[in-house]
Motif scaffolding. Structure first.
Motif, short mmCIF file in Angstrom:
data_model
loop_
_atom_site.label_atom_id
_atom_site.label_comp_id
_atom_site.label_asym_id
_atom_site.label_seq_id
_atom_site.Cartn_x
_atom_site.Cartn_y
_atom_site.Cartn_z
N TYR A 153 0.68 -1.24 0.01
CA TYR A 153 0.10 -0.11 -0.06
C TYR A 153 0.79 1.02 0.00
O TYR A 153 1.86 1.23 0.55
N ASP A 154 0.28 2.16 -0.50
CA ASP A 154 0.97 3.80 -0.52
C ASP A 154 0.80 4.42 0.73
O ASP A 154 1.47 5.36 1.08
N ALA A 155 -0.33 4.12 1.38
CA ALA A 155 -0.63 4.90 2.50
C ALA A 155 -1.16 3.88 3.59
O ALA A 155 -2.24 2.99 2.84
N VAL A 156 -0.88 3.84 4.81
CA VAL A 156 -1.54 3.08 5.82
C VAL A 156 -2.19 3.73 6.72
O VAL A 156 -1.47 4.68 7.41
N ILE A 157 -3.64 3.41 7.15
CA ILE A 157 -4.26 4.32 8.13
C ILE A 157 -4.47 3.28 9.30
O ILE A 157 -5.05 2.39 9.06
N ILE A 158 -3.99 3.65 10.42
CA ILE A 158 -4.28 2.91 11.65
C ILE A 158 -4.83 3.80 12.79
O ILE A 158 -4.83 4.97 12.97
N GLU A 159 -5.64 3.11 13.67
CA GLU A 159 -6.01 3.73 14.60
C GLU A 159 -5.16 3.95 16.02
O GLU A 159 -4.70 2.98 16.17
N ASP A 160 -5.14 5.18 16.58
CA ASP A 160 -4.43 5.48 17.66
C ASP A 160 -5.07 4.77 18.87
O ASP A 160 -5.73 5.32 19.51
N LEU A 161 -4.51 3.63 19.30
CA LEU A 161 -5.12 2.79 20.41
C LEU A 161 -4.47 3.10 21.69
O LEU A 161 -3.14 2.96 21.73
N ASP A 162 -5.45 2.98 22.72
CA ASP A 162 -4.78 3.38 23.90
C ASP A 162 -4.90 1.98 24.75
O ASP A 162 -5.73 1.16 25.27
N MET A 163 -3.65 1.18 24.51
CA MET A 163 -3.47 -0.35 24.94
C MET A 163 -3.63 -0.67 26.20
O MET A 163 -4.00 -1.42 26.71
N LEU A 192 -11.34 -3.69 29.44
CA LEU A 192 -12.01 -4.77 28.59
C LEU A 192 -11.56 -6.19 29.22
O LEU A 192 -11.87 -7.08 28.93
N HIS A 193 -10.71 -6.01 30.22
CA HIS A 193 -10.38 -7.32 30.94
C HIS A 193 -9.69 -8.33 30.19
O HIS A 193 -9.89 -9.78 30.24
N PHE A 194 -8.68 -7.60 29.31
CA PHE A 194 -7.94 -8.75 28.33
C PHE A 194 -6.69 -9.10 29.01
O PHE A 194 -5.98 -9.82 29.02
N GLY A 195 -6.29 -7.98 30.07
CA GLY A 195 -5.09 -8.20 30.73
C GLY A 195 -3.66 -8.28 29.83
O GLY A 195 -3.51 -7.48 29.01
N LYS A 196 -3.08 -9.54 30.32
CA LYS A 196 -1.62 -9.24 29.49
C LYS A 196 -1.67 -9.58 27.92
O LYS A 196 -0.81 -9.08 27.19
N SER A 197 -2.74 -10.12 27.65
CA SER A 197 -2.79 -10.61 26.14
C SER A 197 -2.76 -9.31 25.27
O SER A 197 -2.33 -9.44 24.14
N VAL A 198 -3.32 -8.20 25.76
CA VAL A 198 -3.35 -7.01 25.09
C VAL A 198 -1.85 -6.26 25.01
O VAL A 198 -1.49 -5.93 23.80
N HIS A 199 -1.19 -6.43 25.86
CA HIS A 199 0.26 -6.14 26.01
C HIS A 199 1.27 -6.93 25.12
O HIS A 199 2.15 -6.65 24.73
N ILE A 225 -5.16 7.63 13.06
CA ILE A 225 -6.58 8.18 13.41
C ILE A 225 -7.09 8.17 14.79
O ILE A 225 -6.64 7.01 15.45
N ASP A 226 -7.71 9.19 15.30
CA ASP A 226 -8.09 9.05 16.73
C ASP A 226 -9.09 8.23 16.93
O ASP A 226 -9.85 7.69 15.91
N LYS A 227 -9.17 7.31 18.03
CA LYS A 227 -9.92 6.39 18.18
C LYS A 227 -11.56 6.84 18.24
O LYS A 227 -12.43 5.80 17.92
N TRP A 228 -11.78 7.98 18.24
CA TRP A 228 -13.40 8.46 18.30
C TRP A 228 -13.64 9.14 17.00
O TRP A 228 -14.95 9.64 16.80
N PHE A 229 -12.83 8.95 15.66
CA PHE A 229 -13.05 9.45 14.58
C PHE A 229 -14.30 8.40 14.15
O PHE A 229 -14.30 7.23 14.03
N PRO A 230 -15.03 9.12 13.45
CA PRO A 230 -16.57 8.23 13.34
C PRO A 230 -16.31 7.59 11.89
O PRO A 230 -17.08 8.05 10.93
N SER A 231 -15.54 6.77 11.61
CA SER A 231 -15.13 6.24 10.24
C SER A 231 -16.37 5.45 9.63
O SER A 231 -16.62 5.27 8.58
#
Length: 129
Positions: free
Chosen positions: A46-56, A63-70, A95-101
């Motif tokens: 891809y020429d451009a990649v757009i990702i969400e800025d996540l708060d891990m 979300l009670h995922f614990g270590k699996s997220v890290h 992109i901000d996590k609240w962007f209404p995509s």
């Protein structure tokens, strides 16, 4: 578990500590290899990649995922992806996590409120997704 049963500082403890360290290093290398391959594939395709800025950290607590997220190495992946895209003169957009995509039309840019149960997006301009 074997290491925890050994007396700290003994020769057998040291030997087991080295075994555990080798296993952890192998796991880390496997993760790094996988992330390098995935980021290279995205960067070359891809020429451009757009990702969400996540708060891990927030995700792991809320979300009670614990270590699996890290454990998935998201920060390492974004670092790999950004430098590989930069090398090729391509763009990484965070992109901000609240962007209404999902509520925004990709043709005209109009925003329409949607329920979570709705699966088809129909815009007033005629675009259907």
């Amino acid at each position: 578990r074997i290491l925890s049963r050994r007396k700290k500082g003994s020769a057998r403890w040291e030997k087991q500590r080295l075994k555990v360290a080798a296993l952890q290093e192998k796991t880390a290398n496997q993760r790094k290899n996988f992330l390098h391959h995935q980021s290279k594939e995205l960067a070359s395709t891809y020429d451009a990649v757009i990702i969400e800025d996540l708060d891990m950290k927030g995700m792991s607590q809320a979300l009670h995922f614990g270590k699996s997220v890290h454990d998935n190495g998201w920060g390492m992946f974004t670092t790999f992806l950004s430098y590989k895209l930069k090398e090729q003169g391509k763009q990484l957009v965070k992109i901000d996590k609240w962007f209404p995509s999902t509520k925004k039309c990709s043709c005209c840019g109009a925003e329409k409120p949607m329920k979570l149960s709705e699966r088809t997006y129909r815009c007033s301009c005629g675009y259907v997704a």
